[in-house]
Design a protein around this motif. Structure first.
Motif, PDB file in Angstrom:
ATOM      1  N   VAL A  97       0.879  -1.169   0.000  1.00  0.00           N
ATOM      2  CA  VAL A  97       0.000   0.000   0.000  1.00  0.00           C
ATOM      3  C   VAL A  97       0.913   1.213   0.000  1.00  0.00           C
ATOM      4  CG1 VAL A  97      -1.673   1.360   1.335  1.00  0.00           C
ATOM      5  CG2 VAL A  97      -1.881  -1.144   1.274  1.00  0.00           C
ATOM      6  N   ALA A  98       0.629   2.206  -0.851  1.00  0.00           N
ATOM      7  CA  ALA A  98       1.369   3.458  -0.747  1.00  0.00           C
ATOM      8  C   ALA A  98       0.393   4.588  -0.522  1.00  0.00           C
ATOM      9  CB  ALA A  98       2.198   3.718  -2.001  1.00  0.00           C
ATOM     10  N   VAL A  99       0.773   5.503   0.369  1.00  0.00           N
ATOM     11  CA  VAL A  99      -0.011   6.721   0.571  1.00  0.00           C
ATOM     12  C   VAL A  99       0.941   7.894   0.395  1.00  0.00           C
ATOM     13  CG1 VAL A  99       0.238   6.600   3.116  1.00  0.00           C
ATOM     14  CG2 VAL A  99      -1.608   7.978   2.099  1.00  0.00           C
ATOM     15  N   GLY A 100       0.581   8.826  -0.505  1.00  0.00           N
ATOM     16  CA  GLY A 100       1.452   9.973  -0.722  1.00  0.00           C
ATOM     17  C   GLY A 100       1.341  10.504  -2.133  1.00  0.00           C
ATOM     18  N   GLY A 101       2.343  11.310  -2.495  1.00  0.00           N
ATOM     19  CA  GLY A 101       2.368  11.862  -3.844  1.00  0.00           C
ATOM     20  C   GLY A 101       3.057  10.896  -4.796  1.00  0.00           C
ATOM     21  N   GLY A 102       3.523  11.430  -5.912  1.00  0.00           N
ATOM     22  CA  GLY A 102       4.135  10.576  -6.925  1.00  0.00           C
ATOM     23  C   GLY A 102       5.336   9.805  -6.406  1.00  0.00           C
ATOM     24  N   SER A 103       6.100  10.407  -5.479  1.00  0.00           N
ATOM     25  CA  SER A 103       7.342   9.749  -5.059  1.00  0.00           C
ATOM     26  C   SER A 103       7.096   8.428  -4.325  1.00  0.00           C
ATOM     27  CB  SER A 103       8.184  10.712  -4.221  1.00  0.00           C
ATOM     28  OG  SER A 103       8.432  11.878  -4.974  1.00  0.00           O
ATOM     29  N   PRO A 104       6.298   8.422  -3.237  1.00  0.00           N
ATOM     30  CA  PRO A 104       6.037   7.127  -2.590  1.00  0.00           C
ATOM     31  C   PRO A 104       5.315   6.135  -3.507  1.00  0.00           C
ATOM     32  CG  PRO A 104       5.276   8.939  -1.202  1.00  0.00           C
ATOM     33  CD  PRO A 104       5.703   9.546  -2.489  1.00  0.00           C
ATOM     34  N   MET A 105       4.427   6.645  -4.361  1.00  0.00           N
ATOM     35  CA  MET A 105       3.696   5.717  -5.238  1.00  0.00           C
ATOM     36  C   MET A 105       4.636   5.082  -6.262  1.00  0.00           C
ATOM     37  SD  MET A 105      -0.118   7.324  -5.748  1.00  0.00           S
ATOM     38  CE  MET A 105       0.273   8.954  -6.356  1.00  0.00           C
ATOM     39  N   ASP A 106       5.518   5.889  -6.857  1.00  0.00           N
ATOM     40  CA  ASP A 106       6.476   5.324  -7.813  1.00  0.00           C
ATOM     41  C   ASP A 106       7.461   4.381  -7.106  1.00  0.00           C
ATOM     42  OD1 ASP A 106       5.444   6.419 -10.098  1.00  0.00           O
ATOM     43  OD2 ASP A 106       6.818   8.131 -10.167  1.00  0.00           O
ATOM     44  N   CYS A 107       7.866   4.762  -5.895  1.00  0.00           N
ATOM     45  CA  CYS A 107       8.774   3.900  -5.131  1.00  0.00           C
ATOM     46  C   CYS A 107       8.089   2.561  -4.849  1.00  0.00           C
ATOM     47  CB  CYS A 107       9.189   4.590  -3.831  1.00  0.00           C
ATOM     48  SG  CYS A 107      10.472   3.691  -2.941  1.00  0.00           S
ATOM     49  N   ALA A 108       6.794   2.610  -4.488  1.00  0.00           N
ATOM     50  CA  ALA A 108       6.046   1.369  -4.212  1.00  0.00           C
ATOM     51  C   ALA A 108       5.978   0.488  -5.458  1.00  0.00           C
ATOM     52  CB  ALA A 108       4.635   1.712  -3.731  1.00  0.00           C
ATOM     53  N   LYS A 109       5.776   1.112  -6.610  1.00  0.00           N
ATOM     54  CA  LYS A 109       5.765   0.339  -7.855  1.00  0.00           C
ATOM     55  C   LYS A 109       7.122  -0.329  -8.066  1.00  0.00           C
ATOM     56  CE  LYS A 109       2.315   3.080 -10.383  1.00  0.00           C
ATOM     57  NZ  LYS A 109       2.037   3.838 -11.623  1.00  0.00           N
ATOM     58  N   PRO A 136       0.078  -7.545  -5.246  1.00  0.00           N
ATOM     59  CA  PRO A 136      -1.075  -6.638  -5.199  1.00  0.00           C
ATOM     60  C   PRO A 136      -0.666  -5.256  -4.682  1.00  0.00           C
ATOM     61  CG  PRO A 136      -1.635  -8.750  -4.217  1.00  0.00           C
ATOM     62  CD  PRO A 136      -0.162  -8.782  -4.509  1.00  0.00           C
ATOM     63  N   LEU A 137      -1.183  -4.226  -5.327  1.00  0.00           N
ATOM     64  CA  LEU A 137      -0.755  -2.856  -5.035  1.00  0.00           C
ATOM     65  C   LEU A 137      -1.984  -1.956  -4.899  1.00  0.00           C
ATOM     66  CD1 LEU A 137       1.595  -0.741  -4.938  1.00  0.00           C
ATOM     67  CD2 LEU A 137       1.423  -0.605  -7.437  1.00  0.00           C
ATOM     68  N   ILE A 138      -2.080  -1.270  -3.760  1.00  0.00           N
ATOM     69  CA  ILE A 138      -3.173  -0.325  -3.525  1.00  0.00           C
ATOM     70  C   ILE A 138      -2.545   1.057  -3.318  1.00  0.00           C
ATOM     71  CG2 ILE A 138      -5.123   0.297  -2.036  1.00  0.00           C
ATOM     72  CD1 ILE A 138      -5.241  -2.668  -1.169  1.00  0.00           C
ATOM     73  N   LEU A 139      -2.986   2.038  -4.091  1.00  0.00           N
ATOM     74  CA  LEU A 139      -2.392   3.373  -3.996  1.00  0.00           C
ATOM     75  C   LEU A 139      -3.419   4.394  -3.526  1.00  0.00           C
ATOM     76  CD1 LEU A 139      -0.198   3.419  -7.262  1.00  0.00           C
ATOM     77  CD2 LEU A 139       0.456   2.759  -4.938  1.00  0.00           C
ATOM     78  N   ILE A 140      -2.954   5.266  -2.633  1.00  0.00           N
ATOM     79  CA  ILE A 140      -3.805   6.335  -2.099  1.00  0.00           C
ATOM     80  C   ILE A 140      -3.083   7.661  -2.339  1.00  0.00           C
ATOM     81  CG2 ILE A 140      -5.036   7.201  -0.060  1.00  0.00           C
ATOM     82  CD1 ILE A 140      -4.651   4.362   1.170  1.00  0.00           C
ATOM     83  N   PRO A 141      -3.443   8.393  -3.404  1.00  0.00           N
ATOM     84  CA  PRO A 141      -2.721   9.643  -3.697  1.00  0.00           C
ATOM     85  C   PRO A 141      -3.100  10.757  -2.713  1.00  0.00           C
ATOM     86  CG  PRO A 141      -4.543   9.361  -5.234  1.00  0.00           C
ATOM     87  CD  PRO A 141      -4.500   8.109  -4.377  1.00  0.00           C
ATOM     88  N   THR A 142      -2.106  11.554  -2.333  1.00  0.00           N
ATOM     89  CA  THR A 142      -2.376  12.711  -1.475  1.00  0.00           C
ATOM     90  C   THR A 142      -2.065  14.021  -2.187  1.00  0.00           C
ATOM     91  OG1 THR A 142      -0.162  12.618  -0.529  1.00  0.00           O
ATOM     92  CG2 THR A 142      -1.885  11.437   0.653  1.00  0.00           C
ATOM     93  N   THR A 183      -7.539  13.929   1.268  1.00  0.00           N
ATOM     94  CA  THR A 183      -6.096  13.809   1.529  1.00  0.00           C
ATOM     95  C   THR A 183      -5.304  14.969   0.924  1.00  0.00           C
ATOM     96  OG1 THR A 183      -5.641  12.527  -0.462  1.00  0.00           O
ATOM     97  CG2 THR A 183      -6.226  11.278   1.516  1.00  0.00           C
ATOM     98  N   THR A 184      -5.905  15.699  -0.010  1.00  0.00           N
ATOM     99  CA  THR A 184      -5.152  16.801  -0.619  1.00  0.00           C
ATOM    100  C   THR A 184      -5.288  18.104   0.168  1.00  0.00           C
ATOM    101  OG1 THR A 184      -6.941  17.549  -2.099  1.00  0.00           O
ATOM    102  CG2 THR A 184      -5.510  15.806  -2.918  1.00  0.00           C
ATOM    103  N   MET A 185      -6.094  18.070   1.242  1.00  0.00           N
ATOM    104  CA  MET A 185      -6.286  19.294   2.032  1.00  0.00           C
ATOM    105  C   MET A 185      -4.988  19.732   2.712  1.00  0.00           C
ATOM    106  SD  MET A 185      -9.522  20.054   1.635  1.00  0.00           S
ATOM    107  CE  MET A 185     -10.230  21.047   2.939  1.00  0.00           C
ATOM    108  N   THR A 186      -4.037  18.827   2.879  1.00  0.00           N
ATOM    109  CA  THR A 186      -2.797  19.192   3.578  1.00  0.00           C
ATOM    110  C   THR A 186      -1.713  19.699   2.628  1.00  0.00           C
ATOM    111  OG1 THR A 186      -2.220  16.831   3.531  1.00  0.00           O
ATOM    112  CG2 THR A 186      -3.128  17.688   5.585  1.00  0.00           C
TER     113      THR A 186
END
Ligand SMILES: [Fe+2]
Length: 387
Positions: A97-109, A136-142, A183-186
């Protein structure tokens, strides 16, 4: 009967859950995939904003064991991917599972790729280099911009060569994308602007790409309309959840468009810049956008006319060169409205950097779908104009 195979278009997308609160379903999804232990990937900024604890709580409520990995820089480095993959293995994880912007999501991939192939991440540069599915990969963009959560792209920084590599494969489309505007409120205004302009660039590049088609065009134009109509307002009213939702929807649609139509010279050149200078990806794109439009315009003026119209330029009665001028003005105007005014020179890019930047840019897969064929010299000229 003969068929023109180059006209065929495919469309790949993850299962998407869109809307406020979507992130809270992560535990259920993980359980559906048979999670024994989750590797939760994020970065220190997202952790500080509270989204890691938020996901941890949801996983605990679903009684799912997890281990957290936040050793990810902006522009994720290959060494971080390898460390994450080592942790995935040593902890006996079977879902990411990745939560974050492009960097954690790309790193998770990247971690998924290394975990399933057992080789170094930098060996997978290019299109369709993966031979087996990733876990299995679940992504949560922030952020609302990068669209790594819906795309076939993973961008990893080769810190040894100071270049970014692009990995393009449908195997890195996640199983599930939980797109939750809350999640984008921050995000601060600068990040909101950078990621929003990145999304706009995705939509424009996808629409004029040589890989575009009816399935991607509709998403690209919707995205341009949504971002053009809401991003500047959002910068002025950062707490407005409805605006956050509209921009996030635009970003998602831009992602669906570019993931399938691929991108163009802005991204090829910005990947090269980002690897060299470690600057925010959206900022690099913003500084290049109007210069690449100027270069590409003559190759596909009809499409740029549609883009200008979608950006609110009244194109009636205008000839092609007027439309070109007004389109460039609108793009520059939009960037200024969201506070992005700088050019490359401000960040220390010099004429002497351009040959090596250009050498890497023309090797990036994104250059292949740019509407106008671009030589190394063409790219050098565009960089010079963007200084
Ligand atoms: Fe991008």
């Amino acid at each position: 009967m003969s068929h023109e195979l180059s006209n065929l278009r495919k469309f790949v997308a993850p299962e998407i859950l869109f809307g406020a609160g979507a992130r809270k379903t992560v535990g259920n999804y993980a359980r559906t995939f048979g999670a024994r232990k989750v590797l939760l990937v994020s970065d220190p900024g997202v952790q500080k904003a509270g989204w890691v604890a938020d996901v941890e709580q949801t996983l605990r409520e679903a009684l799912i064991d997890y281990v957290v990995f936040t050793d990810v820089s902006p522009n994720p480095r290959s060494e971080e991917v390898m460390r994450g993959a080592a942790l995935y293995a040593s902890e006996g994880c079977n879902l990411i599972v990745a939560v974050g912007g492009g960097s954690p999501m790309d790193c998770a991939k990247g971690i998924g790729i290394v975990s399933s192939h057992g080789r170094h991440i930098l060996e997978f540069e290019g299109v369709d280099t993966l031979t087996v599915p990733i876990p299995p990969l679940i992504l949560i963009p922030t952020t609302s911009g990068t669209s790594a959560d819906v795309s076939q792209f993973a961008i990893i920084n080769d810190e040894f060569e100071r270049v970014k590599i692009s990995i393009v494969s449908k195997s890195v489309v996640p199983d599930v994308s939980l797109i939750d505007p809350e999640t984008t409120m921050t995000m601060d205004p600068f990040l909101t602007a950078c990621t929003g302009v990145d999304a706009l660039v995705h939509a424009i590049e996808a629409f004029v790409s040589t890989g575009s088609g009816p399935m991607t065009d509709m998403h690209a134009l919707d995205a341009i309309r949504l971002i053009n109509g809401n991003l500047a307002d959002l910068i002025r009213h950062p707490d407005d959840l409805r605006l956050r939702e509209q921009v996030m929807l635009g970003s998602m649609k831009a992602g669906l468009a570019f993931s399938n139509a691929i991108l163009g010279a802005v991204h090829a050149m910005s990947h090269s810049l980002g690897g060299y200078l470690d600057l925010p990806h959206g900022l690099c794109n913003a500084m290049l956008l109007e210069h690449v439009i100027d270069f590409n315009y003559r190759e596909t003026p009809d499409k740029f006319k549609v883009i200008a119209d979608t950006l609110g330029v009244d194109v009636r009665g205008m000839n092609s060169s007027e439309i070109r001028k007004r389109l460039m003005q609108r793009v520059i105007g939009l960037k200024q409205e969201v506070g992005l005014k700088e050019s490359l020179g401000v960040f220390g890019v010099n004429l002497s950097d351009i040959p090596s930047l250009s050498k890497n840019a023309i090797k990036d897969p994104c250059i292949l779908t740019n509407p106008r064929k671009s030589s190394r010299r063409d790219v050098e000229v565009i960089y010079e104009e963007a200084l």
